[in-house]
Design a protein around this motif. Structure first.
Motif, PDB file in Angstrom:
ATOM      1  N   LEU A 354       0.817  -1.222   0.000  1.00 44.97           N
ATOM      2  CA  LEU A 354       0.000   0.000   0.000  1.00 44.97           C
ATOM      3  C   LEU A 354       0.851   1.272   0.000  1.00 44.97           C
ATOM      4  O   LEU A 354       0.412   2.320   0.462  1.00 44.97           O
ATOM      5  N   SER A 355       2.055   1.195  -0.523  1.00 43.00           N
ATOM      6  CA  SER A 355       2.891   2.384  -0.662  1.00 43.00           C
ATOM      7  C   SER A 355       2.603   3.075  -1.990  1.00 43.00           C
ATOM      8  O   SER A 355       1.924   2.527  -2.865  1.00 43.00           O
ATOM      9  N   ILE A 356       3.139   4.291  -2.150  1.00 43.58           N
ATOM     10  CA  ILE A 356       2.843   5.091  -3.337  1.00 43.58           C
ATOM     11  C   ILE A 356       4.104   5.748  -3.881  1.00 43.58           C
ATOM     12  O   ILE A 356       5.109   5.884  -3.190  1.00 43.58           O
ATOM     13  N   GLU A 357       4.010   6.159  -5.148  1.00 48.28           N
ATOM     14  CA  GLU A 357       4.897   7.144  -5.749  1.00 48.28           C
ATOM     15  C   GLU A 357       4.000   8.206  -6.380  1.00 48.28           C
ATOM     16  O   GLU A 357       2.931   7.891  -6.920  1.00 48.28           O
ATOM     17  N   LEU A 358       4.447   9.469  -6.337  1.00 50.17           N
ATOM     18  CA  LEU A 358       3.597  10.571  -6.782  1.00 50.17           C
ATOM     19  C   LEU A 358       4.412  11.618  -7.524  1.00 50.17           C
ATOM     20  O   LEU A 358       5.497  12.008  -7.075  1.00 50.17           O
ATOM     21  N   SER A 359       3.889  12.047  -8.675  1.00 51.42           N
ATOM     22  CA  SER A 359       4.395  13.219  -9.379  1.00 51.42           C
ATOM     23  C   SER A 359       3.300  14.276  -9.418  1.00 51.42           C
ATOM     24  O   SER A 359       2.114  13.948  -9.560  1.00 51.42           O
ATOM     25  N   MET A 360       3.702  15.535  -9.307  1.00 57.76           N
ATOM     26  CA  MET A 360       2.772  16.654  -9.411  1.00 57.76           C
ATOM     27  C   MET A 360       3.365  17.676 -10.366  1.00 57.76           C
ATOM     28  O   MET A 360       4.547  18.036 -10.249  1.00 57.76           O
ATOM     29  N   SER A 361       2.559  18.097 -11.324  1.00 55.81           N
ATOM     30  CA  SER A 361       3.000  19.069 -12.337  1.00 55.81           C
ATOM     31  C   SER A 361       4.312  18.642 -12.991  1.00 55.81           C
ATOM     32  O   SER A 361       5.197  19.462 -13.251  1.00 55.81           O
ATOM     33  N   GLY A 362       4.434  17.346 -13.247  1.00 58.09           N
ATOM     34  CA  GLY A 362       5.603  16.820 -13.935  1.00 58.09           C
ATOM     35  C   GLY A 362       6.809  16.560 -13.074  1.00 58.09           C
ATOM     36  O   GLY A 362       7.831  16.076 -13.575  1.00 58.09           O
ATOM     37  N   GLN A 363       6.733  16.850 -11.763  1.00 60.03           N
ATOM     38  CA  GLN A 363       7.859  16.653 -10.849  1.00 60.03           C
ATOM     39  C   GLN A 363       7.597  15.478  -9.909  1.00 60.03           C
ATOM     40  O   GLN A 363       6.522  15.387  -9.318  1.00 60.03           O
ATOM     41  N   ARG A 364       8.583  14.600  -9.761  1.00 59.81           N
ATOM     42  CA  ARG A 364       8.459  13.539  -8.764  1.00 59.81           C
ATOM     43  C   ARG A 364       8.550  14.168  -7.372  1.00 59.81           C
ATOM     44  O   ARG A 364       9.534  14.844  -7.063  1.00 59.81           O
ATOM     45  N   VAL A 365       7.546  13.916  -6.539  1.00 57.09           N
ATOM     46  CA  VAL A 365       7.542  14.520  -5.203  1.00 57.09           C
ATOM     47  C   VAL A 365       7.571  13.472  -4.093  1.00 57.09           C
ATOM     48  O   VAL A 365       8.089  13.728  -3.007  1.00 57.09           O
ATOM     49  N   ILE A 366       6.988  12.299  -4.312  1.00 58.76           N
ATOM     50  CA  ILE A 366       7.096  11.178  -3.377  1.00 58.76           C
ATOM     51  C   ILE A 366       7.646  10.001  -4.165  1.00 58.76           C
ATOM     52  O   ILE A 366       7.079   9.617  -5.192  1.00 58.76           O
ATOM     53  N   THR A 367       8.756   9.458  -3.697  1.00 60.37           N
ATOM     54  CA  THR A 367       9.442   8.429  -4.468  1.00 60.37           C
ATOM     55  C   THR A 367       9.785   7.228  -3.608  1.00 60.37           C
ATOM     56  O   THR A 367       9.879   7.316  -2.381  1.00 60.37           O
ATOM     57  N   ASP A 368       9.982   6.116  -4.265  1.00 58.09           N
ATOM     58  CA  ASP A 368      10.480   4.917  -3.609  1.00 58.09           C
ATOM     59  C   ASP A 368      11.936   5.137  -3.217  1.00 58.09           C
ATOM     60  O   ASP A 368      12.632   5.975  -3.792  1.00 58.09           O
ATOM     61  N   THR A 369      12.406   4.394  -2.256  1.00 58.74           N
ATOM     62  CA  THR A 369      13.811   4.483  -1.868  1.00 58.74           C
ATOM     63  C   THR A 369      14.723   3.995  -2.982  1.00 58.74           C
ATOM     64  O   THR A 369      15.853   4.461  -3.116  1.00 58.74           O
ATOM     65  N   GLY A 370      14.237   3.077  -3.813  1.00 55.65           N
ATOM     66  CA  GLY A 370      15.070   2.528  -4.863  1.00 55.65           C
ATOM     67  C   GLY A 370      16.010   1.464  -4.337  1.00 55.65           C
ATOM     68  O   GLY A 370      15.842   0.946  -3.233  1.00 55.65           O
ATOM     69  N   ILE A 371      17.023   1.129  -5.118  1.00 54.55           N
ATOM     70  CA  ILE A 371      17.984   0.093  -4.715  1.00 54.55           C
ATOM     71  C   ILE A 371      19.402   0.596  -4.971  1.00 54.55           C
ATOM     72  O   ILE A 371      19.709   1.135  -6.024  1.00 54.55           O
ATOM     73  N   GLY A 372      20.244   0.421  -3.979  1.00 49.23           N
ATOM     74  CA  GLY A 372      21.628   0.840  -4.106  1.00 49.23           C
ATOM     75  C   GLY A 372      22.597  -0.313  -4.208  1.00 49.23           C
ATOM     76  O   GLY A 372      23.726  -0.146  -4.667  1.00 49.23           O
ATOM     77  N   THR A 373      22.156  -1.499  -3.786  1.00 48.13           N
ATOM     78  CA  THR A 373      23.040  -2.659  -3.812  1.00 48.13           C
ATOM     79  C   THR A 373      22.202  -3.924  -3.702  1.00 48.13           C
ATOM     80  O   THR A 373      21.082  -3.898  -3.189  1.00 48.13           O
ATOM     81  N   TYR A 374      22.746  -5.023  -4.173  1.00 47.70           N
ATOM     82  CA  TYR A 374      22.174  -6.346  -3.942  1.00 47.70           C
ATOM     83  C   TYR A 374      22.970  -7.114  -2.883  1.00 47.70           C
ATOM     84  O   TYR A 374      22.660  -8.267  -2.584  1.00 47.70           O
ATOM     85  N   GLU A 375      24.007  -6.484  -2.348  1.00 48.11           N
ATOM     86  CA  GLU A 375      24.836  -7.152  -1.349  1.00 48.11           C
ATOM     87  C   GLU A 375      24.103  -7.200  -0.002  1.00 48.11           C
ATOM     88  O   GLU A 375      23.423  -6.249   0.397  1.00 48.11           O
TER      89      GLU A 375
END
Length: 547
Positions: A354-375
């Motif tokens: 139930l998490s989200i990502e959000l863009s407003m007026s073309g700008q990412r404003v709420i984002t996932d943490t993403g991934i920095g490593t698989y280690e």
């Protein structure tokens, strides 16, 4: 080990019998099989004039740097020398994998200047100095699969005329391809399955389609039906790849395009429908900036996205994948309300229910943490955690039992209670029981509504026994934020928006990291509401809207 036995049971009980058999086989093979003893089966060039209208699978690198032995993968550039250190000593396994994929070969052979000699010399150097030996990273089945496809497509198809008039290079290349095919056949990743097994099968079919040899017809007959089964299972009816990572979805789309280009008519007939569905799913999972949403294990810039940008305004859903959202010009929302992935292989899943990502007026404003490593380590654990996503966390625990680097024990799927959409807005209500193992068996229900140009989120928790609750909104790294009473005022460039809280608890701003691209770490603010489950039912309302 004994203390963790229940977690192992919760993890292993979802495996298929074919995976368990594969685990036994791969361990026996590691002890008994000698890769250096594998022989080639006499592959040769096919002079058919196939038209390969296929883009490179990864973004381009600087051809001059590659020719000099300077490689950049997962955000990290390393100088390996003009005769590269193929062991890539000191680099992560994922970095080494990328080196041995030979995806970078596309940048050399597609460059405006002629880097044919450099591409040839690097390939010959790999053949000579990275021979098949036990434990060699480049001879693991996954990098072997990708390398086979790249060599066959680039040397055996796009540049076959140059290869044909260079018998020394041709013979060395085809002999190595034959040995790699024989080794891959003995080490198909049935113990992992999912995208790994799909890559294995696509590689074998690619070799059999591009080159000629005594094994060509046998490979096609033996593996065609298995490949078809994997495609039919892995591409969901709504078009999403079943591991539910937009990043790997891009890779699978490239594989389908490749098969459609070089496969025979029977393969093309199977690929066409799932490929068209996958393109529609991709259009749902792009932000207004044209890049993918970073759901589960997903990073921007790993795989090339060469498909035309198609956007349709209004509410949308990928119900089998569990992704829902809304788009209106520069406003875009995606909600993760689905399973963590296929039960037998959720290795790329995050605890992001139930998490989200959000863009407003073309700008990412709420984002996932993403991934920095698989280690394995704290960083990987955080990137997959509930705390690393814009959702509600109870008792500091994860809603899904993610552990190690790719393991998942206890898992649940959100239940969709209501979904309505139109051109002007949408309403979604869902709940999950990811914390039902805690005392009081708390349940998290979340409702999303887009109306009047803004987003409203309502969180409710039933049950519990005094545990702490944290509700987080992960702001994009570029967002500047300040707290004004019960509100968070935010700015990114000329855009000003606010997060407005109605409910119990203490509102604060905390700091954490995000990875907009793999290996590129940025600091960012997180808006957090903290409270304790002091009653049988608690509710919070949040509004996100522009000033």
């Amino acid at each position: 080990m004994i203390m963790n036995l229940p977690r192992y049971i919760r993890t292993l009980r979802h495996l298929r019998m074919s995976q368990l058999v594969g685990q036994v086989r791969i361990r026996i093979s590691a002890c008994l099989m000698d890769p250096s003893a594998v022989k080639s089966r006499g592959w040769r060039l096919d002079d058919r004039q196939l038209q390969l209208n296929l883009s490179a699978p990864v973004p381009a690198q600087d051809a001059g740097a590659l020719a000099a032995g300077r490689f950049k993968f997962v955000g990290h550039r390393v100088d390996l020398g003009s005769s590269p250190d193929w062991l890539a000593t000191g680099q992560s396994k994922l970095w080494k994998y990328n080196l041995h994929y030979f995806d970078w070969l596309w940048s050399l052979l597609d460059a405006a200047d002629d880097y044919w000699e450099n591409a040839k010399d690097l390939t010959l150097d790999w053949i000579e100095r990275h021979p098949p030996t036990k434990g060699a990273c480049g001879w693991e089945p996954y990098p072997t699969s990708l390398r086979l496809m790249n060599w066959c497509l680039l040397f055996g198809l796009k540049n076959w005329r140059k290869l044909a008039i260079d018998p020394t290079f041709r013979d060395a290349l085809l002999d190595s391809i034959g040995r790699q095919v024989a080794w891959l056949e003995r080490n198909l990743e049935t113990h992992i399955q999912a995208n790994h097994l799909l890559e294995n099968l696509c590689a074998l079919m690619c070799v059999a389609s591009v080159l000629k040899g005594p094994d060509g017809i046998r490979l096609q007959k033996r593996y065609r039906s298995q490949l078809v089964r994997e495609i039919q299972e892995q591409i969901l009816p709504d078009g999403m790849h079943y591991e539910r990572s937009p990043m790997y979805h891009l890779r699978v789309m490239w594989l389908l395009e490749m098969l459609n280009g070089v496969g025979d008519s029977s393969i093309q007939a199977v690929v066409e429908a799932p490929l068209n569905r996958a393109k529609i799913a991709l259009s749902r999972l792009r932000h207004p900036d044209g890049e993918i949403a970073q759901l589960n294990d997903a990073a921007i810039g790993i795989y090339a996205d060469s498909w035309p940008l198609q956007t349709l305004d209004g509410g949308w859903s990928l119900p089998k994948a569990g992704y829902y959202g809304y788009r209106n010009g520069g406003d875009y929302l995606v909600i993760d309300s689905g399973p963590v992935g296929p039960d037998h292989q959720p290795g790329h899943a995050h605890a992001d229910l139930l998490s989200i990502e959000l863009s407003m007026s073309g700008q990412r404003v709420i984002t996932d943490t993403g991934i920095g490593t698989y280690e394995i380590g704290e960083e990987r654990s955080y990137d997959r955690s509930t705390a690393g996503h814009s959702t509600l966390e109870i008792a500091g625990q994860n809603s899904v039992e993610v552990w190690s680097s790719f393991r998942v024990g206890r898992r649940v799927s959100p239940k969709i209670l209501r979904w309505e959409s139109s051109d002007q807005g949408f309403f979604l209500e869902a709940e999950h029981h990811g914390y039902a193992h805690l005392q009081g068996r708390p349940v998290h229900r979340r409702a999303f509504e887009w109306k009047d140009g803004g987003l409203e989120i309502r969180d409710q928790v039933w049950g519990g026994a005094g545990q702490s609750v944290a509700i987080r909104f992960q702001l994009a790294p570029e967002v500047e934020a300040t707290i004004q009473k019960r509100n968070v005022e935010c700015r990114i460039g000329d855009l000003r928006f606010g997060l407005f809280l109605d409910g119990p608890g203490e509102l604060s701003l905390e700091r954490a990291h995000a990875y907009p691209q793999f290996g590129i770490r940025q600091e960012r603010a997180i808006a957090v509401v903290r409270h304790d489950l002091t009653s049988t039912r608690l509710e919070w309302r949040f509004q996100l809207r522009m000033f």
